[in-house]
Design a protein around this motif. Structure first.
Motif, PDB file in Angstrom:
ATOM      1  N   TYR A   7       0.944   4.150  -2.869  1.00 44.98           N
ATOM      2  CA  TYR A   7       0.766   5.574  -2.584  1.00 44.98           C
ATOM      3  C   TYR A   7       1.922   6.388  -3.175  1.00 44.98           C
ATOM      4  CZ  TYR A   7      -3.142   5.130   0.746  1.00 44.98           C
ATOM      5  OH  TYR A   7      -4.371   4.923   1.329  1.00 44.98           O
ATOM      6  N   ARG A  40       4.899   9.903   5.621  1.00 39.75           N
ATOM      7  CA  ARG A  40       4.860   8.465   5.884  1.00 39.75           C
ATOM      8  C   ARG A  40       5.707   8.113   7.086  1.00 39.75           C
ATOM      9  NH1 ARG A  40       7.680   4.314   1.824  1.00 39.75           N
ATOM     10  NH2 ARG A  40       9.455   5.137   2.981  1.00 39.75           N
ATOM     11  N   ARG A  63      -0.859   6.697   4.598  1.00 39.91           N
ATOM     12  CA  ARG A  63      -2.089   7.391   4.225  1.00 39.91           C
ATOM     13  C   ARG A  63      -1.967   8.895   4.465  1.00 39.91           C
ATOM     14  NH1 ARG A  63      -7.076   8.728   6.656  1.00 39.91           N
ATOM     15  NH2 ARG A  63      -8.864   8.528   5.243  1.00 39.91           N
ATOM     16  N   GLU A  64      -1.464   9.278   5.639  1.00 40.35           N
ATOM     17  CA  GLU A  64      -1.284  10.693   5.942  1.00 40.35           C
ATOM     18  C   GLU A  64      -0.250  11.322   5.015  1.00 40.35           C
ATOM     19  OE1 GLU A  64      -2.030   8.531   8.237  1.00 40.35           O
ATOM     20  OE2 GLU A  64      -3.791   9.487   9.103  1.00 40.35           O
ATOM     21  N   PHE A  66       0.385  10.405   1.996  1.00 45.20           N
ATOM     22  CA  PHE A  66      -0.242  10.538   0.675  1.00 45.20           C
ATOM     23  C   PHE A  66      -1.098  11.779   0.599  1.00 45.20           C
ATOM     24  CE2 PHE A  66      -4.010   9.779  -1.961  1.00 45.20           C
ATOM     25  CZ  PHE A  66      -3.407   9.650  -3.205  1.00 45.20           C
ATOM     26  N   ARG A  97       0.835  -1.205   0.000  1.00 41.26           N
ATOM     27  CA  ARG A  97       0.000   0.000   0.000  1.00 41.26           C
ATOM     28  C   ARG A  97       0.868   1.252   0.000  1.00 41.26           C
ATOM     29  NH1 ARG A  97      -5.003   0.601   4.055  1.00 41.26           N
ATOM     30  NH2 ARG A  97      -5.736  -0.981   2.570  1.00 41.26           N
ATOM     31  N   SER A  98       1.910   1.249   0.816  1.00 43.06           N
ATOM     32  CA  SER A  98       2.809   2.397   0.871  1.00 43.06           C
ATOM     33  C   SER A  98       3.477   2.633  -0.480  1.00 43.06           C
ATOM     34  CB  SER A  98       3.871   2.180   1.954  1.00 43.06           C
ATOM     35  OG  SER A  98       4.792   3.240   1.974  1.00 43.06           O
ATOM     36  N   SER A 138       1.913   8.038   8.806  1.00 38.68           N
ATOM     37  CA  SER A 138       1.580   6.774   8.142  1.00 38.68           C
ATOM     38  C   SER A 138       1.558   7.015   6.640  1.00 38.68           C
ATOM     39  CB  SER A 138       0.206   6.267   8.612  1.00 38.68           C
ATOM     40  OG  SER A 138      -0.833   7.040   8.031  1.00 38.68           O
TER      41      SER A 138
END
Length: 202
Positions: free
Chosen positions: A8, A106, A112-113, A115, A4-5, A110
């Motif tokens: 992103y 990241r 998500r944040e 990204f 996922r990372s 994280s």
């Protein structure tokens, strides 16, 4: 790095490249005054072989540090003398800045944040406009961001490569000095000093 990372990260680089690189070939062409001056100085460096002293119409032009001229001249050397080639170093710096913001977010929070932080920057109209003119603010912002990222990584208790990140901190400041002079050192050093002071790590 998780799948996922990585997804992103690839997505941020792809979006920023599509926006900034994709429009670097479109009008407007180089404008009068600032754009034309920076582009011509870089062309003079390339054609004369004098990469030390910036000149405009044979007159020494020592108002700005030389790194931006060097970057544009190298772009000319590789791609030829075109308006988009003059913009290319700034455009690539904008893409790199978005990537650094993702990596910073990241690491600190994280994937998500990271990204969404980078996505906010990618879609910022101000950053886009600054890739359309030949001023070094985007490259300077990248240098300061890299410096602060390196500084905070140095303070991470789990970080093993503190010397590497110290070099990143110093390298960012050095590049900034070659772009804008002392202001590039004042901001990251002042921010770092205040951070150490308030966290009682000075």
């Amino acid at each position: 790095m998780s799948e996922r990372s990585r997804a992103y990260e690839i997505l941020i680089v792809a979006i920023s490249a599509a926006i900034f690189l994709g429009t670097s070939f479109s009008p407007p062409h180089l404008m009068d005054d600032v754009d034309a001056v920076q582009a011509q100085i870089s062309r003079n460096m390339l054609e004369s072989g004098d990469w030390v002293t910036a000149r405009l119409d044979g007159v020494k032009y020592l108002e700005k540090p030389p790194l931006k001229y060097w970057m544009i001249a190298v772009s000319y050397m590789i791609f030829g003398i075109h308006d988009w080639a003059a913009r290319l170093p700034i455009v690539l710096s904008a893409v790199a800045l978005c990537w650094v913001v993702f990596r910073f977010g990241r690491w600190a929070f994280s994937p998500r944040e990271g990204f969404f932080a980078a996505l906010a920057l990618v879609t910022c109209i101000g950053l886009f406009l600054f890739t359309r003119v030949l001023i070094a603010d985007v490259i300077l912002t990248l240098a300061v961001a890299v410096s602060l990222y390196g500084f905070l990584r140095c303070l991470d208790e789990q970080e093993r490569n503190t010397r590497l990140w110290s070099a990143v901190f110093a390298g960012g400041i050095g590049c900034g000095l070659l772009l804008k002079g002392l202001i590039a050192a004042v901001f990251p050093i002042a921010a770092s000093g205040l951070f150490l002071l308030f966290t009682k790590e000075l």
